[in-house]
Design a protein around this motif. Structure first.
Motif, mmCIF file in Angstrom:
data_model
loop_
_atom_site.group_PDB
_atom_site.id
_atom_site.type_symbol
_atom_site.label_atom_id
_atom_site.label_comp_id
_atom_site.label_asym_id
_atom_site.label_seq_id
_atom_site.Cartn_x
_atom_site.Cartn_y
_atom_site.Cartn_z
ATOM 1 N N SER A 151 56.785 53.164 -34.053
ATOM 2 C CA SER A 151 58.048 53.790 -33.669
ATOM 3 C C SER A 151 58.199 55.075 -34.465
ATOM 4 O O SER A 151 58.087 55.071 -35.700
ATOM 5 N N LEU A 152 58.427 56.188 -33.756
ATOM 6 C CA LEU A 152 58.506 57.501 -34.392
ATOM 7 C C LEU A 152 59.863 58.128 -34.146
ATOM 8 O O LEU A 152 60.428 57.996 -33.059
ATOM 9 N N LYS A 153 60.388 58.796 -35.158
ATOM 10 C CA LYS A 153 61.613 59.569 -34.968
ATOM 11 C C LYS A 153 61.270 60.901 -34.320
ATOM 12 O O LYS A 153 60.251 61.514 -34.640
ATOM 13 N N LEU A 154 62.111 61.323 -33.393
ATOM 14 C CA LEU A 154 61.916 62.625 -32.756
ATOM 15 C C LEU A 154 62.375 63.730 -33.701
ATOM 16 O O LEU A 154 63.314 63.529 -34.464
ATOM 17 N N VAL A 158 60.759 57.375 -30.344
ATOM 18 C CA VAL A 158 59.783 57.103 -29.302
ATOM 19 C C VAL A 158 58.865 55.993 -29.786
ATOM 20 O O VAL A 158 58.397 56.005 -30.923
ATOM 21 N N SER A 159 58.638 55.016 -28.919
ATOM 22 C CA SER A 159 57.739 53.910 -29.224
ATOM 23 C C SER A 159 56.393 54.179 -28.549
ATOM 24 O O SER A 159 56.341 54.417 -27.344
ATOM 25 N N VAL A 160 55.333 54.150 -29.337
ATOM 26 C CA VAL A 160 53.995 54.466 -28.834
ATOM 27 C C VAL A 160 53.079 53.275 -29.064
ATOM 28 O O VAL A 160 52.903 52.835 -30.203
ATOM 29 N N THR A 161 52.529 52.749 -27.974
ATOM 30 C CA THR A 161 51.516 51.700 -28.083
ATOM 31 C C THR A 161 50.151 52.361 -28.131
ATOM 32 O O THR A 161 49.772 53.103 -27.223
ATOM 33 N N ARG A 162 49.418 52.099 -29.212
ATOM 34 C CA ARG A 162 48.149 52.767 -29.478
ATOM 35 C C ARG A 162 46.975 51.830 -29.253
ATOM 36 O O ARG A 162 47.059 50.637 -29.536
ATOM 37 N N GLU A 163 45.889 52.400 -28.745
ATOM 38 C CA GLU A 163 44.653 51.641 -28.599
ATOM 39 C C GLU A 163 43.813 51.830 -29.857
ATOM 40 O O GLU A 163 43.383 52.944 -30.169
ATOM 41 N N VAL A 164 43.613 50.739 -30.598
ATOM 42 C CA VAL A 164 42.838 50.771 -31.840
ATOM 43 C C VAL A 164 41.669 49.799 -31.714
ATOM 44 O O VAL A 164 41.571 49.041 -30.744
ATOM 45 N N ASN A 211 38.888 65.973 -30.984
ATOM 46 C CA ASN A 211 39.935 64.996 -31.321
ATOM 47 C C ASN A 211 40.612 65.393 -32.636
ATOM 48 O O ASN A 211 40.747 64.587 -33.556
ATOM 49 N N GLN A 212 41.059 66.661 -32.707
ATOM 50 C CA GLN A 212 41.662 67.173 -33.944
ATOM 51 C C GLN A 212 43.007 67.856 -33.743
ATOM 52 O O GLN A 212 43.855 67.814 -34.630
ATOM 53 N N THR A 213 43.197 68.498 -32.596
ATOM 54 C CA THR A 213 44.341 69.395 -32.437
ATOM 55 C C THR A 213 45.676 68.680 -32.616
ATOM 56 O O THR A 213 46.563 69.179 -33.316
ATOM 57 N N GLY A 214 45.836 67.517 -31.985
ATOM 58 C CA GLY A 214 47.106 66.794 -32.095
ATOM 59 C C GLY A 214 47.427 66.418 -33.525
ATOM 60 O O GLY A 214 48.563 66.597 -34.001
ATOM 61 N N GLN A 215 46.433 65.920 -34.251
ATOM 62 C CA GLN A 215 46.645 65.510 -35.640
ATOM 63 C C GLN A 215 46.951 66.714 -36.527
ATOM 64 O O GLN A 215 47.820 66.651 -37.403
ATOM 65 N N MET A 216 46.228 67.820 -36.300
ATOM 66 C CA MET A 216 46.479 69.030 -37.084
ATOM 67 C C MET A 216 47.876 69.591 -36.809
ATOM 68 O O MET A 216 48.579 70.023 -37.730
ATOM 69 N N LEU A 217 48.292 69.554 -35.546
ATOM 70 C CA LEU A 217 49.620 70.048 -35.191
ATOM 71 C C LEU A 217 50.705 69.215 -35.868
ATOM 72 O O LEU A 217 51.694 69.753 -36.381
ATOM 73 N N ALA A 218 50.530 67.892 -35.874
ATOM 74 C CA ALA A 218 51.509 67.021 -36.531
ATOM 75 C C ALA A 218 51.612 67.336 -38.020
ATOM 76 O O ALA A 218 52.701 67.367 -38.600
ATOM 77 N N ALA A 219 50.452 67.606 -38.647
ATOM 78 C CA ALA A 219 50.448 67.938 -40.076
ATOM 79 C C ALA A 219 51.139 69.274 -40.341
ATOM 80 O O ALA A 219 51.912 69.417 -41.295
ATOM 81 N N LEU A 220 50.858 70.280 -39.493
ATOM 82 C CA LEU A 220 51.451 71.601 -39.682
ATOM 83 C C LEU A 220 52.967 71.581 -39.481
ATOM 84 O O LEU A 220 53.710 72.272 -40.192
ATOM 85 N N LEU A 221 53.429 70.778 -38.527
ATOM 86 C CA LEU A 221 54.861 70.699 -38.239
ATOM 87 C C LEU A 221 55.589 69.708 -39.146
ATOM 88 O O LEU A 221 56.812 69.774 -39.281
ATOM 89 N N GLY A 222 54.814 68.770 -39.725
ATOM 90 C CA GLY A 222 55.450 67.728 -40.529
ATOM 91 C C GLY A 222 56.146 66.688 -39.673
ATOM 92 O O GLY A 222 57.108 66.060 -40.117
ATOM 93 N N TRP A 223 55.651 66.490 -38.435
ATOM 94 C CA TRP A 223 56.241 65.514 -37.513
ATOM 95 C C TRP A 223 55.412 64.233 -37.507
ATOM 96 O O TRP A 223 54.222 64.246 -37.831
#
Length: 249
Positions: free
Chosen positions: A167-170, A153-159, A125-137
């Motif tokens: 809400s995230l900017k593309l 993009v609107s993302v409903t998250r399970e917490v 459970n690391q790759t997506g978060q690391m990719l976002a950090a590397l890209l700055g997205w």
């Protein structure tokens, strides 16, 4: 809008993994392999966005051995447009995968990257978060609902406390949870069509990425077998045992 979907080849979820005799890892010889279930959900969501007219192209990418082409062909049969295999026989850690995906994103310029929240083999459970950090997205993890509108993009998250909507900017990164959708089965005609869809093969060196291991596995062992239970005569005995274990006051 182009969507990039990373997928991973893992041991099929119906198969019980076997640990090697020397404890160096999991035995993959003659074991059924398939697409990581969370990544299947990511592919399905990307295809649904294309069917709605939101996306124009779905590109799937995998990092792994040559046999990972089978996993990519499965994604193509589901409805993806083309595939990229970054071929390596070495085990690539999440950071290495994130760096490879960053390089692929720089070449492909997707507006959205959708990937499974984790792989069922290592559960990092690391790759997506690391990719976002590397890209700055921006990132929306553990998505149970994804809605694209214009440049956001609107993302409903399970917490832990329930559901959270961000809400995230593309461009953005989204990691998928189990309740986002139910992946489709590839039909026979689509399986045949997938054989002719483009699949490009690259090497990590072509992308200028160093995948040298930074972690060392000391030992892999099966979890201890569960001990047998005991029968109790009545509630009083149950309470006494719980007190002895420090569970009840």
């Amino acid at each position: 809008m182009k969507i990039l979907v990373p997928v991973k080849r893992v041991i099929d979820y119906n198969v019980k993994p076997r640990v090697k005799m020397d404890g160096s890892g999991v035995d993959l010889a003659n074991v059924k392999m398939s697409m990581n279930p969370f990544d299947e959900i990511a592919v399905e969501e990307a295809i649904r966005l294309k069917e709605k007219g939101t996306a124009t192209e779905v590109v799937v990418v995998s990092v792994g051995p040559q046999k990972a082409q089978e996993t990519l062909r499965t994604a193509l049969a589901m409805g993806a447009d083309r595939a990229i295999l970054v071929q390596t026989d070495d085990e690539v850690e999440p950071l290495g995968v994130a760096k490879i995906l960053k390089a692929i994103a720089a070449e492909e310029a997707p507006r959205l990257v959708i990937l499974g929240k984790q792989a069922i083999d290592d559960d990092s459970n690391q790759t997506g978060q690391m990719l976002a950090a590397l890209l700055g997205w921006g990132q929306g993890t553990f998505a149970s609902k994804v809605e694209v509108s214009g440049e956001s993009v609107s993302v409903t998250r399970e917490v832990d406390g329930g559901l959270e909507t961000v809400s995230l900017k593309l461009p953005a990164i989204v990691t998928t949870d189990l309740r986002l959708n139910e992946p489709r089965y590839a039909s026979l005609p689509n399986i045949m069509k997938a054989k002719s869809k483009p699949l490009t093969t690259k090497a990590p060196a072509d992308l200028g990425v160093d995948i040298a291991a930074r972690l060392k596995t000391l030992k892999v062992a099966e979890p201890p077998k569960r001990s047998a239970g005991v029968k109790i005569a009545d509630v009083d005995e149950l309470v006494a045992k719980l007190k002895a274990m420090g569970v009840a006051a």
